[in-house]
Scaffold this active site. Sequence first.
Site, PDB file in Angstrom:
ATOM      1  N   GLN A  13       0.825  -1.209   0.000  1.00  0.00           N
ATOM      2  CA  GLN A  13       0.000   0.000   0.000  1.00  0.00           C
ATOM      3  C   GLN A  13       0.858   1.257   0.000  1.00  0.00           C
ATOM      4  OE1 GLN A  13      -3.373  -1.671   2.718  1.00  0.00           O
ATOM      5  NE2 GLN A  13      -3.813   0.465   2.356  1.00  0.00           N
ATOM      6  N   SER A  96       4.241  -6.474   2.734  1.00  0.00           N
ATOM      7  CA  SER A  96       2.914  -6.477   3.346  1.00  0.00           C
ATOM      8  C   SER A  96       1.878  -7.008   2.355  1.00  0.00           C
ATOM      9  CB  SER A  96       2.569  -5.073   3.851  1.00  0.00           C
ATOM     10  OG  SER A  96       1.389  -5.096   4.605  1.00  0.00           O
ATOM     11  N   LEU A  97       0.963  -6.164   1.883  1.00  0.00           N
ATOM     12  CA  LEU A  97      -0.015  -6.590   0.887  1.00  0.00           C
ATOM     13  C   LEU A  97       0.654  -7.271  -0.314  1.00  0.00           C
ATOM     14  CD1 LEU A  97      -1.081  -5.075  -2.086  1.00  0.00           C
ATOM     15  CD2 LEU A  97      -2.617  -6.584  -0.837  1.00  0.00           C
ATOM     16  N   ARG A 121      -9.388  -8.537   3.658  1.00  0.00           N
ATOM     17  CA  ARG A 121      -8.309  -8.084   4.553  1.00  0.00           C
ATOM     18  C   ARG A 121      -8.396  -6.565   4.749  1.00  0.00           C
ATOM     19  NH1 ARG A 121      -2.624  -6.536   3.513  1.00  0.00           N
ATOM     20  NH2 ARG A 121      -1.217  -7.338   5.130  1.00  0.00           N
ATOM     21  N   HIS A 205       0.195  -3.873  11.110  1.00  0.00           N
ATOM     22  CA  HIS A 205       1.354  -4.614  11.627  1.00  0.00           C
ATOM     23  C   HIS A 205       1.677  -4.303  13.087  1.00  0.00           C
ATOM     24  CE1 HIS A 205       1.995  -6.168   7.657  1.00  0.00           C
ATOM     25  NE2 HIS A 205       2.002  -4.950   7.162  1.00  0.00           N
ATOM     26  N   GLN A 254       1.632 -12.182   9.885  1.00  0.00           N
ATOM     27  CA  GLN A 254       2.037 -10.932   9.240  1.00  0.00           C
ATOM     28  C   GLN A 254       1.063  -9.796   9.554  1.00  0.00           C
ATOM     29  OE1 GLN A 254       0.563  -9.189   6.069  1.00  0.00           O
ATOM     30  NE2 GLN A 254       2.137  -9.711   4.567  1.00  0.00           N
TER      31      GLN A 254
END
Length: 318
Positions: A13, A96-97, A121, A205, A254
């Site tokens: 992101q 991440s994503l 998500r 996170h 994660q």
Amino acid sequence: MSMKRFALLFPGQGAQSVGMGRDLYESFPLARRVFDEADEALGFSLSSIIFEGPEEKLTLTEFTQPALLTVSVAIFRALTEDKGILLTPDFVAGHSLGEYSALVASGTLSLADGVRLVNARGRLMQKAVPEGEGAMAAILGLEDSDVRGICSRFDGDKVCEAANFNSPGQVVISGDSESVAKAIEAAKEAGAKRAIPLNVSAPFHCRLMTDVADDLSREMERCGWSDSSYPLVANVSASPVTSVEDIRSGLYRQTYSPVRWVESMKCMSDAGVSTFLELGPGKVLAGLAKKCVKGSKTLSIGSAEDLDKVVDFLEEDK
């Protein structure tokens, strides 16, 4: 012709922009199919949000996440299917994503399951913390241990944790707005070059996302899973995984654990990889690679025009 050792990186992101991927949609039939499949899987026109916006809608987490995954996978398919370039990376990794984009590219998840999963998500993350109550900030110019120490001073009933270790001297923190604001001031006093709040919709996170992981786990049950075609260097462990069990466990953790990007890059570098292809909009991960791996070679593929550079890039100095 043989190609050098390399890894594929998929952005997270923050890399999104209205209009991204439109040239791929218009130029390559199999890339276009990715956008069409994503729309069909979600039951609404994600592609019109990607191509036309408005920006405020694209930046909503529930749309940003599937949008970035779709564009990254469209680039991968344009390269491997429309252009017929055989890509056999030594590793894949996503920030991440981006880890989900890497898994769709690796055949672990279908595109349809991937976009539905990250759409969920995004919704779950958005809902987990009411707007304004969570925050993230980038701390530049301090050692990781100093940032951890600062976070620990404001972490207790309120949450303040190190969330992303992006490059040496760049750590993102996450937690309750009040605690993060105090940590920003403490970082400045400790000599940080910069300590800046990030324009994000939720505190990713950190343990404020623990409930999200449980809900996401239920969403994962609805997906079909296969072992990865390429080793995935997981955000949580900074080590390669290929089995479905390890991948799913990593995705679960994660959600509320830090992204160990510096160590992930070191893992690939230690295995002899110093060439990185970033598949997706922007050039953030290519920039981080340069900081994490001395002498690394990078290429960001974000547009139809960039696709023609790949073969030459991978053939150079083999």
